[in-house]
Every structure is written in C-alpha cells, then in structure tokens.
Design a protein around this motif. Structure first.
Motif, mmCIF file in Angstrom:
data_model
loop_
_atom_site.group_PDB
_atom_site.id
_atom_site.type_symbol
_atom_site.label_atom_id
_atom_site.label_comp_id
_atom_site.label_asym_id
_atom_site.label_seq_id
_atom_site.Cartn_x
_atom_site.Cartn_y
_atom_site.Cartn_z
ATOM 1 N N ALA A 32 35.981 49.926 31.001
ATOM 2 C CA ALA A 32 36.879 48.801 31.290
ATOM 3 C C ALA A 32 36.566 48.182 32.645
ATOM 4 C CB ALA A 32 38.338 49.265 31.233
ATOM 5 N N ILE A 33 36.390 49.004 33.655
ATOM 6 C CA ILE A 33 36.104 48.438 34.980
ATOM 7 C C ILE A 33 34.694 47.855 35.026
ATOM 8 C CG2 ILE A 33 35.368 50.582 36.071
ATOM 9 C CD1 ILE A 33 36.746 49.541 38.649
ATOM 10 N N LYS A 34 33.764 48.494 34.345
ATOM 11 C CA LYS A 34 32.388 47.976 34.304
ATOM 12 C C LYS A 34 32.385 46.572 33.701
ATOM 13 C CE LYS A 34 27.909 49.183 32.283
ATOM 14 N NZ LYS A 34 27.201 50.177 31.473
ATOM 15 N N HIS A 35 33.099 46.400 32.603
ATOM 16 C CA HIS A 35 33.180 45.097 31.944
ATOM 17 C C HIS A 35 33.901 44.082 32.844
ATOM 18 C CE1 HIS A 35 33.467 42.178 28.721
ATOM 19 N NE2 HIS A 35 34.759 42.091 28.942
ATOM 20 N N ALA A 36 34.992 44.495 33.459
ATOM 21 C CA ALA A 36 35.764 43.580 34.310
ATOM 22 C C ALA A 36 34.941 43.116 35.507
ATOM 23 C CB ALA A 36 37.046 44.271 34.778
ATOM 24 N N ILE A 37 34.178 44.003 36.107
ATOM 25 C CA ILE A 37 33.348 43.608 37.251
ATOM 26 C C ILE A 37 32.238 42.667 36.805
ATOM 27 C CG2 ILE A 37 31.656 44.492 38.920
ATOM 28 C CD1 ILE A 37 33.626 46.728 39.546
ATOM 29 N N ALA A 38 31.634 42.944 35.666
ATOM 30 C CA ALA A 38 30.587 42.053 35.154
ATOM 31 C C ALA A 38 31.149 40.652 34.906
ATOM 32 C CB ALA A 38 29.979 42.627 33.880
ATOM 33 N N GLU A 39 32.331 40.587 34.322
ATOM 34 C CA GLU A 39 32.966 39.287 34.058
ATOM 35 C C GLU A 39 33.305 38.579 35.374
ATOM 36 O OE1 GLU A 39 33.544 37.563 31.137
ATOM 37 O OE2 GLU A 39 32.179 39.097 30.389
ATOM 38 N N ALA A 40 33.808 39.323 36.339
ATOM 39 C CA ALA A 40 34.153 38.729 37.621
ATOM 40 C C ALA A 40 32.906 38.185 38.328
ATOM 41 C CB ALA A 40 34.862 39.752 38.508
ATOM 42 N N ARG A 41 31.827 38.928 38.269
ATOM 43 C CA ARG A 41 30.571 38.466 38.879
ATOM 44 C C ARG A 41 30.152 37.128 38.274
ATOM 45 N NH1 ARG A 41 27.289 43.970 38.387
ATOM 46 N NH2 ARG A 41 28.004 45.010 40.272
ATOM 47 N N LYS A 42 30.252 37.034 36.943
ATOM 48 C CA LYS A 42 29.874 35.778 36.271
ATOM 49 C C LYS A 42 30.746 34.636 36.759
ATOM 50 C CE LYS A 42 29.353 37.620 31.905
ATOM 51 N NZ LYS A 42 29.432 37.506 30.458
ATOM 52 N N LYS A 43 32.058 34.849 36.792
ATOM 53 C CA LYS A 43 32.982 33.783 37.176
ATOM 54 C C LYS A 43 32.821 33.401 38.643
ATOM 55 C CE LYS A 43 36.376 34.684 33.639
ATOM 56 N NZ LYS A 43 37.728 35.095 33.307
ATOM 57 N N PHE A 44 32.589 34.374 39.495
ATOM 58 C CA PHE A 44 32.469 34.094 40.913
ATOM 59 C C PHE A 44 31.151 33.393 41.249
ATOM 60 C CE2 PHE A 44 36.064 36.654 40.926
ATOM 61 C CZ PHE A 44 36.624 36.746 42.188
#
Length: 96
Positions: free
Chosen positions: A82-94
């Motif tokens: 869950a955190i791995k996916h959330a960080i990957a998504e955040a990196r994309k958005k940022f």
C-alpha cells in the motif's frame, strides 16, 4: 541471521527509504503554490499514515515469538504494498 531478522532489516531499510522519499516530496510541496499545496499536503498526510501503519506492522513482527512472525508477514506485506503504491502515485503527481 534468522529469516525473521533478515525480513525485519529489509523492512527497516525500506521504511528509511520511504521516509527520505516523503521528505523530498514535502520539500516540493513547500515550493508549490497555495492551491497545489493543499492537494499535496493531503497526499503527504496519507503517505505518513501508511508509513505509520507499516511501522506498526514492523513492530508486531519484531515482538512476535517463534514462528508467529510468519503469520504477521502477510499483513505486513499488504501494508508495504500500500505504501509502495501510494509513494509511486505521489511521485507521478508531484512530477507533473
């Protein structure tokens, strides 16, 4: 080193890496305009919540006796995913 110890060390290293990632994302948030900052602050809060969940799972594994850690591993793996996916998504958005 036991399998449990190896697993715990791996999780600790991953948590340290994610904490560094969150710090980088927070620095980007500080540079964003006010409207984006609100959106990004929410994502950072979510990441921190997921990181805390992962830390709790790590603590449960560390304090488990005998082979009980293997039962806790599944829940830990789910928290990690869950955190791995959330960080990957955040990196994309940022990086948009």
């Amino acid at each position: 080193m036991s399998l449990k110890d190896e697993y715990v060390e791996k999780l600790k290293a991953q948590l340290d890496e994610w904490s560094a990632d969150i710090d980088v994302l927070e620095a980007k948030v500080r540079k964003a305009d006010a409207e984006l900052r609100i959106k990004y602050d929410e994502q950072i809060a979510t990441l921190k919540d997921k990181r805390e969940d992962a830390k709790l799972k790590l603590g449960e594994i560390q304090s488990s006796a005998g082979e009980a850690w293997k039962e806790l591993k599944k829940g830990s793996d789910e928290a990690w995913d869950a955190i791995k996916h959330a960080i990957a998504e955040a990196r994309k958005k940022f990086n948009e």
